[in-house]
Design a protein around this motif. Structure first.
Motif, PDB file in Angstrom:
ATOM      1  N   LYS A   1      64.209  58.591  22.305  1.00 33.99           N
ATOM      2  CA  LYS A   1      63.870  59.310  21.078  1.00 33.99           C
ATOM      3  C   LYS A   1      62.366  59.207  20.824  1.00 33.99           C
ATOM      4  O   LYS A   1      61.773  58.134  20.939  1.00 33.99           O
ATOM      5  CB  LYS A   1      64.643  58.713  19.902  1.00 33.99           C
ATOM      6  CG  LYS A   1      64.458  59.482  18.624  1.00 33.99           C
ATOM      7  CD  LYS A   1      65.327  58.933  17.513  1.00 33.99           C
ATOM      8  CE  LYS A   1      65.062  59.728  16.248  1.00 33.99           C
ATOM      9  NZ  LYS A   1      65.859  59.252  15.136  1.00 33.99           N
ATOM     10  N   MET A   2      61.755  60.345  20.472  1.00 29.42           N
ATOM     11  CA  MET A   2      60.310  60.373  20.256  1.00 29.42           C
ATOM     12  C   MET A   2      59.972  59.989  18.816  1.00 29.42           C
ATOM     13  O   MET A   2      60.735  60.284  17.893  1.00 29.42           O
ATOM     14  CB  MET A   2      59.761  61.757  20.595  1.00 29.42           C
ATOM     15  CG  MET A   2      59.898  62.058  22.079  1.00 29.42           C
ATOM     16  SD  MET A   2      59.511  63.720  22.612  1.00 29.42           S
ATOM     17  CE  MET A   2      57.942  64.049  22.003  1.00 29.42           C
ATOM     18  N   PHE A   3      58.819  59.311  18.648  1.00 26.28           N
ATOM     19  CA  PHE A   3      58.333  58.931  17.325  1.00 26.28           C
ATOM     20  C   PHE A   3      56.814  58.806  17.380  1.00 26.28           C
ATOM     21  O   PHE A   3      56.222  58.740  18.446  1.00 26.28           O
ATOM     22  CB  PHE A   3      58.972  57.615  16.865  1.00 26.28           C
ATOM     23  CG  PHE A   3      58.585  56.428  17.691  1.00 26.28           C
ATOM     24  CD1 PHE A   3      57.558  55.576  17.279  1.00 26.28           C
ATOM     25  CD2 PHE A   3      59.230  56.143  18.892  1.00 26.28           C
ATOM     26  CE1 PHE A   3      57.189  54.482  18.040  1.00 26.28           C
ATOM     27  CE2 PHE A   3      58.866  55.047  19.655  1.00 26.28           C
ATOM     28  CZ  PHE A   3      57.855  54.215  19.227  1.00 26.28           C
ATOM     29  N   VAL A   4      56.186  58.813  16.203  1.00 29.14           N
ATOM     30  CA  VAL A   4      54.736  58.642  16.121  1.00 29.14           C
ATOM     31  C   VAL A   4      54.457  57.156  15.906  1.00 29.14           C
ATOM     32  O   VAL A   4      55.005  56.536  15.006  1.00 29.14           O
ATOM     33  CB  VAL A   4      54.132  59.479  14.969  1.00 29.14           C
ATOM     34  CG1 VAL A   4      52.646  59.216  14.837  1.00 29.14           C
ATOM     35  CG2 VAL A   4      54.403  60.960  15.187  1.00 29.14           C
ATOM     36  N   GLY A   5      53.604  56.603  16.739  1.00 23.82           N
ATOM     37  CA  GLY A   5      53.276  55.183  16.644  1.00 23.82           C
ATOM     38  C   GLY A   5      51.912  54.911  17.247  1.00 23.82           C
ATOM     39  O   GLY A   5      51.223  55.817  17.713  1.00 23.82           O
ATOM     40  N   LYS A   6      51.534  53.629  17.231  1.00 24.06           N
ATOM     41  CA  LYS A   6      50.238  53.223  17.787  1.00 24.06           C
ATOM     42  C   LYS A   6      50.454  52.502  19.102  1.00 24.06           C
ATOM     43  O   LYS A   6      51.336  51.660  19.217  1.00 24.06           O
ATOM     44  CB  LYS A   6      49.504  52.281  16.832  1.00 24.06           C
ATOM     45  CG  LYS A   6      48.874  52.966  15.661  1.00 24.06           C
ATOM     46  CD  LYS A   6      48.010  51.986  14.898  1.00 24.06           C
ATOM     47  CE  LYS A   6      47.329  52.683  13.743  1.00 24.06           C
ATOM     48  NZ  LYS A   6      46.439  51.787  13.014  1.00 24.06           N
ATOM     49  N   MET A   7      49.645  52.845  20.080  1.00 18.15           N
ATOM     50  CA  MET A   7      49.630  52.108  21.340  1.00 18.15           C
ATOM     51  C   MET A   7      48.769  50.879  21.086  1.00 18.15           C
ATOM     52  O   MET A   7      47.660  51.002  20.595  1.00 18.15           O
ATOM     53  CB  MET A   7      48.995  52.936  22.457  1.00 18.15           C
ATOM     54  CG  MET A   7      49.735  54.192  22.799  1.00 18.15           C
ATOM     55  SD  MET A   7      51.032  53.946  24.002  1.00 18.15           S
ATOM     56  CE  MET A   7      50.147  53.328  25.384  1.00 18.15           C
ATOM     57  N   SER A   8      49.252  49.702  21.373  1.00 15.42           N
ATOM     58  CA  SER A   8      48.438  48.510  21.135  1.00 15.42           C
ATOM     59  C   SER A   8      47.763  48.098  22.432  1.00 15.42           C
ATOM     60  O   SER A   8      48.390  47.997  23.469  1.00 15.42           O
ATOM     61  CB  SER A   8      49.293  47.378  20.590  1.00 15.42           C
ATOM     62  OG  SER A   8      50.277  47.031  21.521  1.00 15.42           O
ATOM     63  N   SER A   9      46.477  47.893  22.330  1.00 13.08           N
ATOM     64  CA  SER A   9      45.700  47.427  23.462  1.00 13.08           C
ATOM     65  C   SER A   9      45.902  45.918  23.570  1.00 13.08           C
ATOM     66  O   SER A   9      45.843  45.205  22.572  1.00 13.08           O
ATOM     67  CB  SER A   9      44.217  47.754  23.237  1.00 13.08           C
ATOM     68  OG  SER A   9      43.398  46.866  23.936  1.00 13.08           O
ATOM     69  N   SER A  10      46.127  45.408  24.771  1.00 10.44           N
ATOM     70  CA  SER A  10      46.324  43.968  24.920  1.00 10.44           C
ATOM     71  C   SER A  10      45.048  43.217  24.568  1.00 10.44           C
ATOM     72  O   SER A  10      45.095  42.124  24.027  1.00 10.44           O
ATOM     73  CB  SER A  10      46.787  43.634  26.331  1.00 10.44           C
ATOM     74  OG  SER A  10      45.815  44.021  27.276  1.00 10.44           O
TER      75      SER A  10
END
Length: 145
Positions: free
Chosen positions: A31-40
């Motif tokens: 399922k698609m959603f809007v979120g933030k990619m977190s940089s390690s």
């Protein structure tokens, strides 16, 4: 509490990366959603920053209108001439000052210094190269107006 001031220095390189931008992501079920990619790198920096700030946090997080001054100080680079090393040099390259501020304010909330960063009514900040870097200086006081 009229003259309250919390002032401390965090000896850490100011965050080299900004927070993740909003993206369309998929969860495990597809399922698609809007979120933030977190940089390690950003996550590691934030964990280290919060750990260092916690030792300066008051017993109860601040919950009143606040003024804050944040200084981001980087060590001089090899390209800086020896005669420049006595003073300070403005840092006009990335990361952007507003991104640095956001990382610090979020970290202050997570470390228990303040209840919410919306309490900040007045803010001053600067980023520069100095012989004192790398470090972040933080001065928090009650809003005076």
């Amino acid at each position: 509490m009229t003259n309250f001031m919390l002032s401390f220095v965090v000896f850490i390189e100011p965050s080299p990366t900004q927070q993740g931008a909003l993206r369309i992501l998929k969860n495990k079920a597809g399922k698609m959603f809007v979120g933030k990619m977190s940089s390690s790198k950003a996550s590691k920096w934030k964990r280290e920053f919060i750990a260092k700030v916690r030792q300066h946090a008051p017993a109860v997080p601040l919950d009143c209108p606040l003024e804050i001054e944040i200084g981001f100080e980087y060590p001089f680079l090899k390209k800086h001439k020896d005669d420049d090393l006595d003073g300070i040099i403005a840092k006009t390259t990335r990361p952007d000052l507003d991104n640095l501020e956001k990382m610090v304010l979020d970290g202050l909330v997570e470390a228990g210094v303040m209840k919410d960063d919306a309490l900040v009514c007045s803010k001053r900040s600067h980023k520069l190269f100095s012989s004192e870097g790398p470090r972040i200086t933080i001065d928090i006081s009650l809003c005076t107006w």
